[in-house]
Motif scaffolding. Structure first.
Motif, PDB file in Angstrom:
ATOM      1  N   PRO A 158     -19.192  52.982  82.137  1.00 17.96           N
ATOM      2  CA  PRO A 158     -18.634  51.206  82.129  1.00 17.96           C
ATOM      3  C   PRO A 158     -16.956  50.813  81.234  1.00 17.96           C
ATOM      4  CG  PRO A 158     -21.116  51.992  82.091  1.00 17.96           C
ATOM      5  CD  PRO A 158     -20.236  52.565  82.320  1.00 17.96           C
ATOM      6  N   ASN A 159     -16.366  50.314  81.493  1.00 15.05           N
ATOM      7  CA  ASN A 159     -15.382  50.509  80.779  1.00 15.05           C
ATOM      8  C   ASN A 159     -14.436  51.054  81.485  1.00 15.05           C
ATOM      9  OD1 ASN A 159     -16.558  48.018  78.990  1.00 15.05           O
ATOM     10  ND2 ASN A 159     -17.065  49.047  77.740  1.00 15.05           N
ATOM     11  N   LEU A 160     -14.255  51.496  82.095  1.00 20.80           N
ATOM     12  CA  LEU A 160     -13.488  52.228  82.199  1.00 20.80           C
ATOM     13  C   LEU A 160     -12.558  52.035  83.426  1.00 20.80           C
ATOM     14  CD1 LEU A 160     -12.875  55.647  82.841  1.00 20.80           C
ATOM     15  CD2 LEU A 160     -14.245  55.416  85.207  1.00 20.80           C
ATOM     16  N   THR A 161     -10.832  52.193  83.372  1.00 29.60           N
ATOM     17  CA  THR A 161      -9.720  51.487  83.515  1.00 29.60           C
ATOM     18  C   THR A 161      -9.873  52.014  85.548  1.00 29.60           C
ATOM     19  OG1 THR A 161      -8.082  50.855  82.064  1.00 29.60           O
ATOM     20  CG2 THR A 161      -7.624  50.439  83.767  1.00 29.60           C
ATOM     21  N   ALA A 162      -9.754  50.593  86.398  1.00 35.87           N
ATOM     22  CA  ALA A 162      -9.213  51.669  88.069  1.00 35.87           C
ATOM     23  C   ALA A 162      -8.490  51.108  88.192  1.00 35.87           C
ATOM     24  CB  ALA A 162     -10.441  50.928  88.546  1.00 35.87           C
ATOM     25  N   LYS A 163      -7.158  51.697  88.382  1.00 37.98           N
ATOM     26  CA  LYS A 163      -5.950  51.311  89.920  1.00 37.98           C
ATOM     27  C   LYS A 163      -6.799  50.368  91.495  1.00 37.98           C
ATOM     28  CE  LYS A 163      -2.554  53.040  87.665  1.00 37.98           C
ATOM     29  NZ  LYS A 163      -1.068  54.148  87.665  1.00 37.98           N
ATOM     30  N   LEU A 164      -6.383  49.152  91.965  1.00 39.35           N
ATOM     31  CA  LEU A 164      -6.937  48.453  92.273  1.00 39.35           C
ATOM     32  C   LEU A 164      -5.939  48.639  93.760  1.00 39.35           C
ATOM     33  CD1 LEU A 164      -9.683  45.510  91.293  1.00 39.35           C
ATOM     34  CD2 LEU A 164      -9.693  48.476  91.769  1.00 39.35           C
ATOM     35  N   LYS A 165      -6.284  48.827  95.301  1.00 38.64           N
ATOM     36  CA  LYS A 165      -5.558  48.231  96.563  1.00 38.64           C
ATOM     37  C   LYS A 165      -6.278  47.400  97.306  1.00 38.64           C
ATOM     38  CE  LYS A 165      -1.987  51.850  96.098  1.00 38.64           C
ATOM     39  NZ  LYS A 165      -0.799  53.017  96.322  1.00 38.64           N
TER      40      LYS A 165
END
Length: 391
Positions: free
Chosen positions: A295-302
């Motif tokens: 939880p709270n991990l940053t993710a890059k989304l496309k």
């Protein structure tokens, strides 16, 4: 003698121009003869066309013989349709609905903590115990009193069924027994609040209050429990994409700190526009079988917000813009010879971009030969030399 020949030539030339049937334009006009005027015009037009043809022949010969003529060198490629997928790039935050800090419902001393950090627990499992301050003893006494009240009520009921005794005695016994039952239920609820149970199956992430501490409802954090099975990513999407971002849209997810990429999809789209930043919430499924995502991990989304199977894509570097803000490119309009052609300016309308390429929605069609290298050094209608044309 040498001077006589030039003079004689001039005299003969002048005489020949002035003699014969050929009249000057002024003479024909002064005659006011319509037929003569029309005939003179036809004669001049014929001479003009003949002169143009002669000039064109001379230009061709000059072009062949003039080694100093400069023709721009260009490269081209044939425009073809392709499958185009545009992705909206955003940043999201990993979260879960099964992440909870447990608070007590009863005031007292935290007498016992039955679990430790990292321990897996099941829903309903006892995690800790708060000292009930004597409520258990009170409950035991109430149960004894309730047993007596029950015996008295059953006896009065038997007598009343036999028409022995008064109705009032029967009703008082019944009321006393029911009151004892309700008191026991209320006290059992209070005693049950001294037992802290797991609200769902998961892992004890952190024990926040030590055994022996005094705790208060809504104030003291006992422990944090988390379940990594039902994870998802939450992100804010600008309102202008509300028609393009829908459920089940494909999403490419990347976790830079983990060096991990996964494919997922949009599982839920919010129906509320935040008036502060003009965005709406989107939830994205997140499989986490190996439990490496926290939880709270940053993710890059496309997020795939637009697709076109027959798109026309061109490099952005070859596009120019005029003073009116119109975008244009150059195409080959016609081939004069095998390697030489004419450049034609085409005004275009563009759409979405992806990397170095942009979609052309108007102005071009499949099969057009687009000028690549040298596109910014040519003009509309200019002759160009193609250095990459296939034989």
């Amino acid at each position: 003698m040498k001077k006589i020949f030039p003079i004689l030539f001039v005299i003969l030339f002048t005489a020949s121009c002035g003699s014969g049937d050929n009249k000057s334009v002024e003479d024909v006009i002064e005659s006011r003869d319509l037929e003569s005027i029309r005939a003179k015009k036809s004669e001049l037009v014929s001479e003009q066309n003949s002169i143009k043809q002669d000039i064109k022949k001379l230009d061709i010969i000059i072009a062949e013989l003039d080694e100093s003529k400069k023709i721009p060198l260009i490269t081209t490629y044939k425009l073809e349709t392709t499958d185009f997928k545009h992705f909206l790039e955003l940043q999201g935050n990993v979260t879960t609905k099964n992440l909870l800090i447990i608070y007590p419902e009863f005031s007292g001393v935290l007498s016992t903590v039955f679990v430790k950090e990292g321990q897996k627990v099941k829903k309903g499992e006892v995690l800790a115990q708060i000292d009930d301050g004597g409520l258990s003893q009170q409950l035991a006494q109430l149960k004894i009193q309730a047993d007596l009240a029950k015996t008295t009520y059953e006896r009065q009921q038997r007598l009343w069924d036999q028409k022995i005794g008064s109705e009032m005695q029967y009703l008082q016994a019944k009321s006393n027994y029911e009151a004892q039952i309700q008191a026991i239920a209320q006290l059992e609820q209070q005693v049950d609040k001294t037992i802290i149970r797991a609200p769902f199956s998961g892992t004890i992430d952190d024990v926040l209050t030590e055994q022996g501490s005094v705790v208060m409802p809504g104030q003291s954090q006992i422990m944090r429990i988390v379940n990594l099975d039902n994870m998802y990513i939450e992100t804010d999407v600008p309102e202008k994409y509300i028609r393009n971002i829908t459920r089940n849209k494909r999403v490419q997810v990347e976790f830079p700190v983990l060096g991990k990429k996964i494919d997922s999809k949009v599982r839920q789209v919010g129906d509320f526009i935040n008036p502060n930043n003009r965005t709406f919430k989107v939830e994205i499924d997140l499989p986490n079988k190996d439990r490496s995502i926290k939880p709270n991990l940053t993710a890059k989304l496309k997020i795939n917000d637009y697709s076109n199977e027959n798109a026309l894509l061109i490099p952005q570097s070859i596009i120019s813009e005029n003073a009116s803000g119109e975008q244009y490119v150059y195409v080959i309009s016609e081939n004069d010879t095998k390697n030489e052609a004419t450049a034609e300016k085409r005004v275009i309308v563009t759409g979405l971009t992806q990397g170095d390429y942009i979609e052309v929605t108007q102005g071009l069609q499949a099969g057009n030969e687009i000028i690549m290298e040298g596109a910014r050094s040519v003009n509309d209608g200019q002759k160009v030399k193609i250095i990459n044309q296939d034989s």
